[in-house]
Scaffold this motif. Structure first.
Motif, PDB file in Angstrom:
ATOM      1  N   PRO A  66      51.131  22.148  77.139  1.00 23.16           N
ATOM      2  CA  PRO A  66      52.164  22.530  78.103  1.00 23.16           C
ATOM      3  C   PRO A  66      52.178  21.572  79.294  1.00 23.16           C
ATOM      4  CG  PRO A  66      50.326  24.073  78.163  1.00 23.16           C
ATOM      5  CD  PRO A  66      50.059  23.129  77.060  1.00 23.16           C
ATOM      6  N   ASP A  67      53.358  21.401  79.889  1.00 22.55           N
ATOM      7  CA  ASP A  67      53.519  20.532  81.056  1.00 22.55           C
ATOM      8  C   ASP A  67      53.130  21.316  82.291  1.00 22.55           C
ATOM      9  OD1 ASP A  67      54.199  18.515  82.786  1.00 22.55           O
ATOM     10  OD2 ASP A  67      56.351  19.024  82.752  1.00 22.55           O
ATOM     11  N   ILE A  68      52.048  20.883  82.958  1.00 23.52           N
ATOM     12  CA  ILE A  68      51.593  21.572  84.171  1.00 23.52           C
ATOM     13  C   ILE A  68      51.662  20.636  85.379  1.00 23.52           C
ATOM     14  CG2 ILE A  68      50.124  23.195  82.924  1.00 23.52           C
ATOM     15  CD1 ILE A  68      47.758  21.416  83.667  1.00 23.52           C
ATOM     16  N   SER A  69      52.465  19.571  85.305  1.00 29.15           N
ATOM     17  CA  SER A  69      52.545  18.605  86.388  1.00 29.15           C
ATOM     18  C   SER A  69      53.196  19.192  87.633  1.00 29.15           C
ATOM     19  CB  SER A  69      53.322  17.365  85.930  1.00 29.15           C
ATOM     20  OG  SER A  69      54.643  17.743  85.568  1.00 29.15           O
TER      21      SER A  69
END
Length: 189
Positions: A180-183
């Motif tokens: 998942p993208d957690i940026s």
């Protein structure tokens, strides 16, 4: 001086109702439901022992007024013993009798116990064929010999062995999806 015991076998006085007698005895003995269930189980329960004649009569009359029929038994009476019949003289010679039958009491014939009935109740059991069980000597094997179970005949010609390292049909796990993208997440203090 004679000594008596009071025993109860869940017998009720003629015309007495079970629930009323249970309630009366529960009050007399300050008994809970568990003790009342034991008292009315039908087994012979000794309520009081080592009483003199006056005390035994007092207990009997009190319990009779409560609706229970009790037995007043003289504790000094001789206990009746069962007489066993002896071995007939025309029996097989001792050498022909198996060791197990010889080791048991002389009151048995060919491993069977014979008793003389002591009263009308026991006469009903006079014809019962009961084995004369004894105590085995120390170290004897008490289990009967079992016959070996027959080996089953199985046709295994349809089966074969897979080569070493083969996949035995185990399902492979599906590959994991992208991380998942957690940026966009930040920690604040």
């Amino acid at each position: 001086m004679a000594r008596y015991e009071i025993a109860f076998s869940a017998q009720l006085a003629p015309g007495a109702q079970l629930e009323l007698v249970k309630t009366n005895l529960g009050k007399l003995f300050q008994a809970d439901e568990q003790r009342l269930a034991l008292l009315f189980s039908g087994r012979r329960i000794v309520i009081k022992s080592n009483l003199d004649a006056a005390g035994a009569e007092k207990y009997r009359s009190t319990l009779e007024r409560a609706g229970a029929v009790v037995d007043v038994v003289d504790m000094d009476e001789q206990i009746e013993e069962i007489e066993l019949t002896s071995v007939p003289t025309a029996a097989t010679p001792p050498a022909a009798v198996p060791a197990a039958a010889r080791s048991s009491t002389s009151n048995s014939v060919a491993g069977r116990l014979h008793i003389t009935p002591r009263d009308e109740y026991m006469a009903a059991f006079a014809d019962v064929d009961a084995p004369d069980f004894g105590i085995a000597p120390l170290g004897d094997d008490l289990q009967d010999d079992k016959a070996d179970a027959p080996v089953p005949t199985l046709d295994l010609s349809q089966f074969s062995l897979a080569p070493v390292g083969s996949d035995m049909g185990e399902l492979k796990k599906a590959p994991a999806g992208p991380a998942p993208d957690i940026s966009h997440l930040k920690l604040q203090e």
